[in-house]
Motif scaffolding. Structure first.
Motif, PDB file in Angstrom:
ATOM      1  N   THR A  17      71.207 -13.799  15.614  1.00  0.00           N
ATOM      2  CA  THR A  17      71.394 -14.192  14.316  1.00  0.00           C
ATOM      3  C   THR A  17      70.721 -13.559  13.140  1.00  0.00           C
ATOM      4  O   THR A  17      71.241 -13.201  12.161  1.00  0.00           O
ATOM      5  CB  THR A  17      71.254 -15.841  14.222  1.00  0.00           C
ATOM      6  N   MET A  18      69.365 -13.305  13.521  1.00  0.00           N
ATOM      7  CA  MET A  18      68.552 -12.437  12.434  1.00  0.00           C
ATOM      8  C   MET A  18      68.882 -11.141  12.019  1.00  0.00           C
ATOM      9  O   MET A  18      68.625 -10.737  11.099  1.00  0.00           O
ATOM     10  CB  MET A  18      67.096 -12.664  12.985  1.00  0.00           C
ATOM     11  N   ASN A  19      69.545 -10.622  13.135  1.00  0.00           N
ATOM     12  CA  ASN A  19      70.052  -9.347  13.094  1.00  0.00           C
ATOM     13  C   ASN A  19      71.450  -9.148  12.736  1.00  0.00           C
ATOM     14  O   ASN A  19      72.296  -8.003  12.705  1.00  0.00           O
ATOM     15  CB  ASN A  19      69.715  -8.443  14.320  1.00  0.00           C
ATOM     16  N   MET A  20      72.213 -10.199  12.380  1.00  0.00           N
ATOM     17  CA  MET A  20      73.673 -10.091  11.689  1.00  0.00           C
ATOM     18  C   MET A  20      73.695  -9.389  10.511  1.00  0.00           C
ATOM     19  O   MET A  20      72.719  -9.488   9.856  1.00  0.00           O
ATOM     20  CB  MET A  20      74.403 -11.468  11.752  1.00  0.00           C
ATOM     21  N   PRO A  21      74.773  -8.514  10.220  1.00  0.00           N
ATOM     22  CA  PRO A  21      74.773  -7.824   9.094  1.00  0.00           C
ATOM     23  C   PRO A  21      74.537  -8.517   7.864  1.00  0.00           C
ATOM     24  O   PRO A  21      73.778  -8.218   6.834  1.00  0.00           O
ATOM     25  CB  PRO A  21      75.875  -6.992   9.023  1.00  0.00           C
ATOM     26  N   GLU A  22      74.981  -9.804   7.758  1.00  0.00           N
ATOM     27  CA  GLU A  22      75.229 -10.529   6.566  1.00  0.00           C
ATOM     28  C   GLU A  22      73.779 -11.172   6.009  1.00  0.00           C
ATOM     29  O   GLU A  22      73.480 -11.597   5.014  1.00  0.00           O
ATOM     30  CB  GLU A  22      76.243 -11.609   6.587  1.00  0.00           C
ATOM     31  N   PHE A  23      72.901 -11.148   7.338  1.00  0.00           N
ATOM     32  CA  PHE A  23      71.560 -11.686   7.049  1.00  0.00           C
ATOM     33  C   PHE A  23      70.202 -10.782   6.979  1.00  0.00           C
ATOM     34  O   PHE A  23      69.388 -11.215   6.663  1.00  0.00           O
ATOM     35  CB  PHE A  23      71.295 -12.779   8.193  1.00  0.00           C
ATOM     36  N   ARG A  24      70.620  -9.644   7.260  1.00  0.00           N
ATOM     37  CA  ARG A  24      69.721  -8.536   7.505  1.00  0.00           C
ATOM     38  C   ARG A  24      69.279  -8.151   6.052  1.00  0.00           C
ATOM     39  O   ARG A  24      70.093  -7.933   5.021  1.00  0.00           O
ATOM     40  CB  ARG A  24      70.486  -7.479   8.206  1.00  0.00           C
ATOM     41  N   GLY A  25      68.014  -8.433   5.860  1.00  0.00           N
ATOM     42  CA  GLY A  25      67.518  -7.729   4.794  1.00  0.00           C
ATOM     43  C   GLY A  25      67.186  -9.061   3.694  1.00  0.00           C
ATOM     44  O   GLY A  25      66.224  -9.144   2.835  1.00  0.00           O
TER      45      GLY A  25
END
Length: 422
Positions: A17-25
């Motif tokens: 989850t933490m590395n999903m594109p929509e949450f990255r950054g």
């Protein structure tokens, strides 16, 4: 822009989850075992997903409470059973916890989410039950099970900050499982912290004086007294290496501080001094962590007649050679030499540009040494330890001198503050 941290316990769904594109950054990731060494004051909000190591979090209880009282925001999700979160109490498990849940109050985290969106285990009730909580008095309960037990609440009462705690509200795992309601809730959560966090941050008061805190009783006892709490902040030794020291004006190093950590921090200590800050250090230096300082061991000589034990006075040590070198210095105004006559822990040998303020016989054997030449800031070191004996609470002989030290430290903090804002 708000700065958010997510604490990572190495669990697969957390990682995904933490590395999903929509949450990255959108947040920083902190390894849970690095948490004690992390300066949480850098963050507006900290999120603990389900499957956070609860046993380890019990060791971080004080750190979390201190962060919330800055104030800050903590969101804790999933099974909770180690009492590390202020105000939060584990309520046990019941079949209703994993059955359809009810949204009972509006909150930005629940925007666009219905009660039906909260039942993530449709058709497999009971396989993944994370229990319920007992909300503290004054908390706003947001989700309940059919029995009325609390599943998610928001608490503004237990600390100066905000706690959001949810047991069955497992947004990280169900975002990983591609549940649209869970993903919406997680997005809402980040957006809410992004808006609420800076408002809370604006309430934070940066204390000007840091005290290196090794978790010892006397350090806590003296520097948390009402006379000190407004401007002295305990800085845990375990997180000093990752703390931005330059947010402080003065750094106080009590006796019995961890010399090995301080040695590793020698470059940071030098930088602190070269940025115009002040350090005051008490006690001996058995590891060379202080820049431009040379310490020499000298045994304490207790005065008593070995042939007549009845004459022994535990408070009397050999101090006849102690003398004030710079009588006009502010540190000695309003006190006498007798206010500094108890045992000291070695001497410092002055280097060029350093001044001996109090010595053992000769200025070359400094008990208090001041360096205003080798750095842009000031370094005062002394082998006396008034804060230790005052902190133990039984000896009052050191209080007069400790009060003068505190007065000088506060004057330094005020002076540096004016210079920084000029």
């Amino acid at each position: 822009m708000a700065r958010i941290a997510v604490v990572y316990s190495g669990i697969s769904f957390q990682h995904q989850t933490m590395n999903m594109p929509e949450f990255r950054g959108r947040f920083d990731i902190i390894d849970i075992y690095d948490l004690p060494r992390t300066d949480l004051s850098a963050y507006d909000g900290v999120i603990f997903p389900r499957s956070t190591d609860q046993a380890f979090m019990a060791t971080c209880r004080q750190q979390i409470e201190d962060y919330l009282n800055m104030p800050g925001i903590v969101v804790a999700l999933g099974d909770y059973w180690q009492q590390w979160l202020p105000g939060c109490t584990y309520g046990g498990f019941t079949p209703e916890d994993d059955e359809p849940l009810s949204k009972v109050a509006d909150h930005p985290i629940l925007e666009g989410i219905s009660s039906d969106d909260l039942h993530w285990h449709k058709g497999i009730n009971g396989l993944c039950c994370h229990g319920h909580l007992e909300a503290p008095e004054g908390a706003n309960v947001l989700i309940r099970n059919d029995r009325g037990d609390c599943i998610l609440y928001e608490d503004h009462s237990s600390t100066k900050g905000i706690v959001v705690a949810g047991s069955q509200f497992d947004v990280f795992c169900h975002t990983f499982s591609n549940d649209s309601g869970a993903k919406r809730a997680l997005t809402n959560m980040l957006n809410w912290i992004g808006e609420e966090g800076p408002r809370l941050r604006a309430k934070r008061k940066q204390k000007p004086i840091a005290v290196a805190y090794s978790g010892l009783h006397f350090q806590h006892n003296i520097f948390t007294r009402p006379d000190y709490v407004d401007d002295f902040e305990l800085l845990p030794m375990c997180s000093m290496e990752t703390t931005d020291l330059l947010k402080y004006r003065v750094l106080v190093i009590p006796r019995e501080s961890n010399q090995e950590v301080l040695y590793r921090m020698k470059p940071q200590i030098r930088q602190f001094l070269n940025e115009g800050r002040t350090i005051v250090s008490f006690g001996e230096m058995v590891v060379p962590w202080l820049p431009e300082m040379t310490w020499q061991k000298r045994p304490v000589t207790v005065k008593y007649d070995s042939n007549d034990p009845s004459t022994w006075d535990k408070g009397r040590v050999q101090t006849e050679d102690l003398r004030i070198v710079e009588e006009d210095h502010a540190l000695f105004q309003g006190i006498t030499l007798d206010d500094m006559k108890w045992h000291f822990h070695g001497v410092f040998n002055p280097l060029p540009g350093q001044r001996s303020l109090l010595c053992d016989g000769e200025p070359e054997r400094a008990v208090i040494l001041l360096d205003e030449s080798n750095f842009d800031g000031k370094l005062m070191v002394m082998t006396l330890d008034p804060e230790e004996h005052a902190g133990f609470g039984e000896v009052t002989i050191t209080m007069n001198f400790l009060n003068k030290c505190i007065e000088w430290i506060r004057e330094e903090a005020d002076r540096i503050g004016k210079e920084l804002h000029s």
